[in-house]
Design a protein around this motif. Sequence first.
Motif, PDB file in Angstrom:
ATOM      1  N   THR A   1       0.829  -1.203   0.000  1.00 52.84           N
ATOM      2  CA  THR A   1       0.000   0.000   0.000  1.00 52.84           C
ATOM      3  C   THR A   1       0.865   1.256   0.000  1.00 52.84           C
ATOM      4  O   THR A   1       0.555   2.248  -0.669  1.00 52.84           O
TER       5      THR A   1
ATOM      6  N   SER B   1       0.579   3.772  -3.182  1.00 53.78           N
ATOM      7  CA  SER B   1       0.141   5.146  -2.939  1.00 53.78           C
ATOM      8  C   SER B   1       1.211   6.140  -3.358  1.00 53.78           C
ATOM      9  O   SER B   1       0.908   7.217  -3.886  1.00 53.78           O
TER      10      SER B   1
ATOM     11  N   LEU C   1      -5.541   0.826  -6.604  1.00 52.50           N
ATOM     12  CA  LEU C   1      -5.061   0.650  -5.233  1.00 52.50           C
ATOM     13  C   LEU C   1      -5.553  -0.663  -4.641  1.00 52.50           C
ATOM     14  O   LEU C   1      -4.787  -1.432  -4.060  1.00 52.50           O
TER      15      LEU C   1
END
Length: 304
Positions: free
Chosen positions: A181, A185, A292
Motif C-alpha cells: 500500500t 500510494s 489501489l
Amino acid sequence: MDSATTIWLVAFFAVTFYIASMVAKITRRQQPTARRRPPPPVSPGVPLLGDVPALLIKGPSALIRDHYTRLGSVFTVRLFHLKLTFLVGPDVSRHFYQGLDSEMSQDEVSQFTIPTFGPGIAFDVDYATRHEQFRFFGDAMKPAKLRTYVSLMVGEVESHFARWGESGTVDLKQELEHLVTLITSRCLFGVAVREKMFGEVGTLLRQLNDGMRLVTILFPHLPIPAHRRRDAARARLGEIFTEIVRSRKMSRRNDDDDGNQQDMLQCLIDSRYKDGRGTTEAEVVGMLVAALFAGQHNSSSAGT
C-alpha cells in the motif's frame, strides 16, 4: 387477379414457407452431433441452495478439491441463483485465459465489484469502454514509466524495513499488505499526498477489503455491517481522491510542477478515449480506487 385468388396464393406461400422451415429444423436435429461435447457435469447439491451448505461447512478449497475428484477437471456448482463452472488445471484453464470476451464474458460474474470500485468504470461500463480504461492503465505501466517508479519503490521498501528491530515476530501478510500500500500510494499519487493521506487511506482500503466477502459475490448489496463499512469507506475515498485530482489539475494549469507529473495519477488525468473525450474526475477516482485495491490485494497475496 381477383381478391380470392390473391388470398389463396398468399396462404399457399405461407404454408410452404412454414413446412420448409420445419423440415430444415428437423434435418438439423438429425445431423450427426459427434463434434458437440456435452455440458460439464453439475453438482446435485441441495434443492434451491445448491452447494451453499457444503461451501459454508468445508470452505472453497475443500469444495473444489472434492468436486474435482468426483467430477473431473471441468464441473459446475450451483450457489442459489448462480451457476459457476470451474476449470481446474492448466489443460482446461487455458480456455478461460485465452478466450475472447464474446466467449468468456466477465460482466455477469463481476458485478459484485461495482460497489467497491464505484460507478462508471470497469464492470459498470460496456466492454469497449472498459477495454479503453484498461489501456489507460497499460499506458501508465509501460516499461519506460515503470522505470521511473523503481527508485520510489526502493525508497519505500528501505524506509519500511529500517523500522524493524534486530529480532521479533511479525504478521508477514499484514506487513506485506502495508508495504504494498505504501508503494502503490507513492507511485499513484506522489510524495506530498502519500505523506499527508496515507494513514486514513490505508484504513479505508482495509475496510474496502473487509467488505469483499464470499456473500458479496452472491449478494453485493446485502445490508450487512461489512458492506455498510465498505460503502462508507468508498464514499470517503471518493471525497479524498476527488480533491487530489482537482488539486493536480489546478497545479498543472498554474504550471506548478511539484515533481509528481509522471506518476500514474497524471497519466490517468491526461488519458483520452478514442473519440477524443478526456477522463472525468469520477472516472479517474474510480480507476485510482480500483488500482489501489486490486494492486494491493493481488501483490500482497502473491508476495506472502
